[in-house]
Scaffold this motif. Sequence first.
Motif, PDB file in Angstrom:
ATOM      1  N   ILE A   1       9.617  -1.645  11.459  1.00 38.63           N
ATOM      2  CA  ILE A   1       8.184  -2.059  10.709  1.00 38.63           C
ATOM      3  C   ILE A   1       7.185  -1.101  10.625  1.00 38.63           C
ATOM      4  N   LEU A   2       7.300  -0.151   9.251  1.00 39.72           N
ATOM      5  CA  LEU A   2       6.260   0.885   9.140  1.00 39.72           C
ATOM      6  C   LEU A   2       5.333   0.325   8.590  1.00 39.72           C
ATOM      7  N   VAL A   3       3.833   0.663   9.321  1.00 36.17           N
ATOM      8  CA  VAL A   3       2.473  -0.186   8.613  1.00 36.17           C
ATOM      9  C   VAL A   3       1.670   1.476   8.490  1.00 36.17           C
ATOM     10  N   ALA A   4       0.948   1.131   7.623  1.00 37.20           N
ATOM     11  CA  ALA A   4       0.149   2.422   6.708  1.00 37.20           C
ATOM     12  C   ALA A   4      -0.978   2.336   6.884  1.00 37.20           C
ATOM     13  N   PRO A   5      -1.967   3.013   6.875  1.00 34.59           N
ATOM     14  CA  PRO A   5      -3.544   1.733   6.191  1.00 34.59           C
ATOM     15  C   PRO A   5      -3.633   1.765   4.830  1.00 34.59           C
ATOM     16  N   THR A   6      -4.296   0.439   4.614  1.00 39.73           N
ATOM     17  CA  THR A   6      -4.079  -0.041   3.456  1.00 39.73           C
ATOM     18  C   THR A   6      -5.207   0.932   2.250  1.00 39.73           C
ATOM     19  N   ALA A   7      -5.071  -0.500   0.770  1.00 34.51           N
ATOM     20  CA  ALA A   7      -6.188   0.904  -0.307  1.00 34.51           C
ATOM     21  C   ALA A   7      -7.195   0.948   0.503  1.00 34.51           C
ATOM     22  N   SER A   8      -7.415  -0.178   0.574  1.00 33.65           N
ATOM     23  CA  SER A   8      -9.159  -0.673   1.111  1.00 33.65           C
ATOM     24  C   SER A   8      -9.735   0.285   2.323  1.00 33.65           C
ATOM     25  N   THR A   9      -8.512   0.894   3.333  1.00 40.25           N
ATOM     26  CA  THR A   9      -9.247   2.201   4.180  1.00 40.25           C
ATOM     27  C   THR A   9      -9.120   3.943   3.469  1.00 40.25           C
ATOM     28  N   THR A  10      -8.146   3.229   2.414  1.00 37.80           N
ATOM     29  CA  THR A  10      -7.708   5.155   2.361  1.00 37.80           C
ATOM     30  C   THR A  10      -9.042   5.364   0.932  1.00 37.80           C
ATOM     31  N   GLY A  11      -9.099   4.051  -0.043  1.00 38.31           N
ATOM     32  CA  GLY A  11      -9.014   4.100  -1.133  1.00 38.31           C
ATOM     33  C   GLY A  11      -7.855   4.958  -2.255  1.00 38.31           C
ATOM     34  N   CYS A  12      -6.737   4.323  -1.391  1.00 39.60           N
ATOM     35  CA  CYS A  12      -5.154   4.695  -2.695  1.00 39.60           C
ATOM     36  C   CYS A  12      -4.937   3.259  -3.433  1.00 39.60           C
ATOM     37  N   GLY A  13      -4.172   3.497  -4.148  1.00 37.60           N
ATOM     38  CA  GLY A  13      -3.907   2.253  -4.714  1.00 37.60           C
ATOM     39  C   GLY A  13      -2.514   1.767  -3.929  1.00 37.60           C
ATOM     40  N   PRO A  14      -1.911   1.212  -3.932  1.00 37.13           N
ATOM     41  CA  PRO A  14      -0.593   0.866  -3.678  1.00 37.13           C
ATOM     42  C   PRO A  14       0.394   0.853  -3.746  1.00 37.13           C
ATOM     43  N   ASP A  15       1.680   0.636  -3.269  1.00 42.37           N
ATOM     44  CA  ASP A  15       2.444   1.236  -3.395  1.00 42.37           C
ATOM     45  C   ASP A  15       3.461  -0.294  -4.216  1.00 42.37           C
ATOM     46  N   PRO A  16       3.799   0.531  -5.698  1.00 40.97           N
ATOM     47  CA  PRO A  16       4.397  -0.683  -6.115  1.00 40.97           C
ATOM     48  C   PRO A  16       5.552  -1.917  -5.700  1.00 40.97           C
ATOM     49  N   ARG A  17       6.498  -0.599  -4.957  1.00 38.11           N
ATOM     50  CA  ARG A  17       7.327  -1.170  -4.675  1.00 38.11           C
ATOM     51  C   ARG A  17       7.038  -2.399  -3.532  1.00 38.11           C
TER      52      ARG A  17
END
Length: 64
Positions: free
Chosen positions: A38-54
């Motif tokens: 399982i791969l985990v990366a920072p969420t959009a709320s912590t990075t200011g980026c939008g979520p991956d549509p996949r």
Amino acid sequence: MTALAELGEDTSRTRLVLYSAAGFSPDLRAAEDNGELILVAPTASTTGCGPDPRYQAAGTAVPP
């Protein structure tokens, strides 16, 4: 996981979880697609980026 199995623990559904703020290699992404880890990366709320549509379409909260 082998040590846990030797102690009699059921590790058949155990998965390695990797966290990275820098991203993951294509090999790791392929292993995730195969259910090996399982791969985990920072969420959009912590990075200011939008979520991956996949992942948004799949209904999971785990970004790539």
